[in-house]
Every structure is written in C-alpha cells, then in structure tokens.
Design an enzyme around this catalytic site. Sequence first.
Site, PDB file in Angstrom:
ATOM      1  CD  GLU A 168      -3.049  -1.060   2.197  1.00  0.00           C
ATOM      2  OE1 GLU A 168      -2.969  -0.195   3.077  1.00  0.00           O
ATOM      3  OE2 GLU A 168      -3.993  -1.859   2.120  1.00  0.00           O
ATOM      4  CD  GLU A 370      -3.347  -6.097   3.881  1.00  0.00           C
ATOM      5  OE1 GLU A 370      -4.223  -5.391   4.438  1.00  0.00           O
ATOM      6  OE2 GLU A 370      -2.140  -5.828   3.894  1.00  0.00           O
TER       7      GLU A 370
HETATM    8  C1  BGP Z   1      -4.253  -2.412   5.470  1.00  0.00           C
HETATM    9  C2  BGP Z   1      -2.844  -2.625   5.932  1.00  0.00           C
HETATM   10  C3  BGP Z   1      -2.698  -3.583   7.071  1.00  0.00           C
HETATM   11  C4  BGP Z   1      -3.842  -3.640   8.042  1.00  0.00           C
HETATM   12  C5  BGP Z   1      -5.193  -3.517   7.381  1.00  0.00           C
HETATM   13  C6  BGP Z   1      -6.369  -3.353   8.318  1.00  0.00           C
HETATM   14  O1  BGP Z   1      -4.390  -1.128   4.961  1.00  0.00           O
HETATM   15  O2  BGP Z   1      -2.032  -3.084   4.896  1.00  0.00           O
HETATM   16  O3  BGP Z   1      -1.465  -3.329   7.670  1.00  0.00           O
HETATM   17  O4  BGP Z   1      -3.625  -2.895   9.140  1.00  0.00           O
HETATM   18  O5  BGP Z   1      -5.227  -2.457   6.458  1.00  0.00           O
HETATM   19  O6  BGP Z   1      -6.528  -2.008   8.674  1.00  0.00           O
HETATM   20  P1  BGP Z   1      -6.508  -1.521  10.174  1.00  0.00           P
HETATM   21  O7  BGP Z   1      -5.424  -2.247  10.845  1.00  0.00           O
HETATM   22  O8  BGP Z   1      -6.247  -0.054  10.100  1.00  0.00           O
HETATM   23  O9  BGP Z   1      -7.865  -1.835  10.721  1.00  0.00           O
END
Ligand code: BGP
Length: 469
Positions: A168, A370
């Site tokens: 990202e 993801e």
């Molecule tokens: C994505 C990232 C992850 C993870 C996920 C969930 O953007 O790559 O690292 O954190 O989001 O988001 P959050 O942890 O902010 O709930």
Amino acid sequence: MANQSVTLPQDFFFGAALSGPQTEGAWQSFGKIENIWDTWSNLNLGDFHNRVGSYAGNDMTRHMQEDFELFASLGFASVRTSIQWARLMDADGKLNPEGAAYYHKLFATAREAGVEPFVNLYHFDMPAYLLRRGGWESREVVEAYATYATTAFAEFGQEIEHWFTFNEPIVEPEQRYEHGRWYPFIHDFGRARIAQYHISLAHALAVDAFRNLQAAGMVRADARIGLINCFTPPYTRDNPSAADLEAVRMTDGINNRWWLDLVTEGTLPQDVVDTLAERGVHLPTRAGDEQILARGTVDWLGFNYYHPARVQAPEHDVDEHGNPVFAQEYVWPDAVMNESRGWEIYPKGIYDFATTMTRDYPDLEWFVSENGIGIEEDRAERDEQGRICDGAYRVPFVRDHLAWIARAIDEGAKCRGYHYWGAIDCWSWNNAFKNRYGFVEVDLAHDYKRVPKESSDWIRRVATTHVVE
Ligand code: BGP
C-alpha cells in the site's frame, strides 16, 4: 450473491496476510533498531488504543511455530509477511546478521509447517533515523531503500519465490503527509505527492535490483516480484456532473492508475501529472528518472480490498491548510457499514476491480492480498469451548467477497488467490488491538494465547475444498 454455493478453481490459493511490525514484537531484540512506530509510541502512547504501542506486535516471535501450524491447520498454503527494514539493516545501512538469522528462521519455520512464505519489503515501517534524514521526501532515503532491497534479495534470494516491494504505497503519503493522521502529522498535499513520487522511484530501483540479481543467479530463477496496493475502486453518485466525474478521475488517478501504470508500463499517468502541475503541485523530477521508472514493471500484483471509495465534486477546491482538493466524500445512502472501522462493506467492489483489470491490464496476474473484517473487541458470545462466536458476521463477509471473486474468475479475471488479513488477531497501528480480524483470537489477558474462533471451522472447509457455502 449471498446464499449461492460457488466453487473456486483447484489451483486458486488460500492464505493469510500479516506484516512484521504488526506481529513480531521483540522490538529491541535481534539487533532491531528503532522504527517510526517505535518513535511515535515513545513520543505519545496515548495516541494508541488502550495505550498499546508498537513494541510487542501480537508476540509472534514467541509463537512462531504455533502460528505457522495454525495457519496450516486453517488450510492456508501461503502467508505473506514483511521483513522489517529496521531489523534487517543496522544504523549504518549494513546487513544486521542477527536480523538476517531471525528471518531465515521465520521462513524455515513457515516451510516446516507446510506454508509458503510470501515476502514484502516495506509495510509503513521506516527506520527512525531515516525519517530524521527526510523520510520519503529525501533522495537519500530512496537510495537507502534500494540498498535494503538489494541486501534482502541477496540474502534470501535462494529461499523466497514471491517478493513484493511495497504494501500500500499510497497509504503513507496520505496518512503521514496529507491528512496528518500518523506521525509526523503533516497536512501538505504537495509533500505527500513528493513522497509518492519517491516511493515510486524506490519501487522501480528495487525491481531493477531484483532483475539484476536474478540474472546473476543470486535470486532463484522461478522468483517473481510484485507490488501490493489498496486499489480501492472509486464510485460517484448516479447521474454525475462533469465535476463529479473529474473527482473520480483524480481519485482513481492518484490512488490506482498511478501505481497500475507504473507496474505495467513503467510510467506515471500523464493526465494526473498535468492536473497536479496546473494546481501548483510539481514532482521533484530529475534527469534519468524516466529510465528508472521504466524498470518498475512487475510480474504480478496484490490487491488489498476492504472498502470502496465514494467521491463527488468538492465544495471547496482548497482546504484550510491551503491544499488543493480534488474530491470529497460522497455518502451513499444505501451503504452498509462496518461501524467498528467506519468502512463500507461492498463486496462487489472486488468484482469491479477485477473487471477493470481484465479490460485495461489483461495480461497481468493478481491476487487478493488482503481482505477481512475487523470488529471492535469481537464482542460476541462464547461457545462452551470458550471460542468467540464470530460466524454470524465474519463468515458472510468473507463468503460474499469470495463469491464475487469466483464470478470474476468465471468471466476471465486472472485472480490467482486470496489472503485473509490478520487471520490471527494482530496489532493494527494506532488502533492497536481495538478491531479484531482473526479467525484465531489473541487473548491479551493470558499471555497472547491463541484461541481459534467459531469462523475457523468455516474457513478451513472453504480453503481445503474450495467450495464457498
Ligand atoms: C491495510 C494494511 C494492514 C492492516 C489492514 C487493516 O491497509 O495493509 O497493515 O492494518 O489495512 O486495517 P486496520 O489495521 O487499520 O484496521
């Protein structure tokens, strides 16, 4: 889509995504130096949910073997994690042998459990001393990243088949430089684009190093390199005005096409660069940069998908910090929200991205790198075995996304697999352990004990049969 049973191809892979800084802990062991999350934690723990800073991750270092065995038991064939730059490299920018040994062990432990490690290099986790030298606004840091990437490829080149340069890359420009939400809390659109441009150069330099080392036999011949981004599809209102469509063009241009053009053509989208210049935002280009970017084309792509973007023409074209504004949020009246995270749940977005890929980038393979749902404290009932009964919300979320993926594949999308984010609960940046994503609970009150949740039975069935019910 909801209640139909669908079958995904037999060679479609299931796995999990995690990152070094969100799981490893051991923040001062194995020669790890301070990273930007440690700096922020040291500065103000109160910025982190329940004052849980970056130090312990989800304690994976002490649970390494158990965790990979758990992933395997869920039917997962691969797990993506990241090497922490601040663990692999020392404060002089040289290989830290203890850090290298740590990752050799991590990857070997994964393999022993029958799980293929996918390795990403950068997941928002710059060493602190490099931020002090200018962070992504500095060319020196771009060079330092290229050295780090080269060192990692040389060290693990015979072990690792699946590499990624960045997770990202749009997030730090936005969170740290534009919206001021993450340390060092900057509100400057122009500085954000400088960071974005330098990250793009860093990506391309890493791909170039990878190809050179592969040609020299130091990276295995079957290894592939890619980029992972949250290519969040932007939507606007029905019957949009020309200004609404312009808001979509620039949102899509900065968040998606920027990276897609880089990784498929080795260029940046000229219409976006021109519009930025018209609004006084100039990229810090130098002679030779075009040749560097041209080397940024990848073998495949990771698509992180949580929510769509809904945008419309902005009311004001400059914000209170004097920054140009190209779009503002459009609140769709029919949106279904995950209230814990404030993110819209829109499974069809995954299909719309797939359709765009098939149309605009037909040769590029990709996977969902993801996807997942984080619910505050996972406050569901527990069953008689003490397991959290999360099935009612976690299962439909995953099922609906998988169903749209299956449909996209039927229509020709080159989507090869699915990694669930945080399959074992992990630390989520400043949200810390507030929102839980896992099929497996991490019990903070009992020494980070791992306890499978109800949904773990369901995902195991899906991952082993490829039938989504
Ligand atoms: C994505 C990232 C992850 C993870 C996920 C969930 O953007 O790559 O690292 O954190 O989001 O988001 P959050 O942890 O902010 O709930």
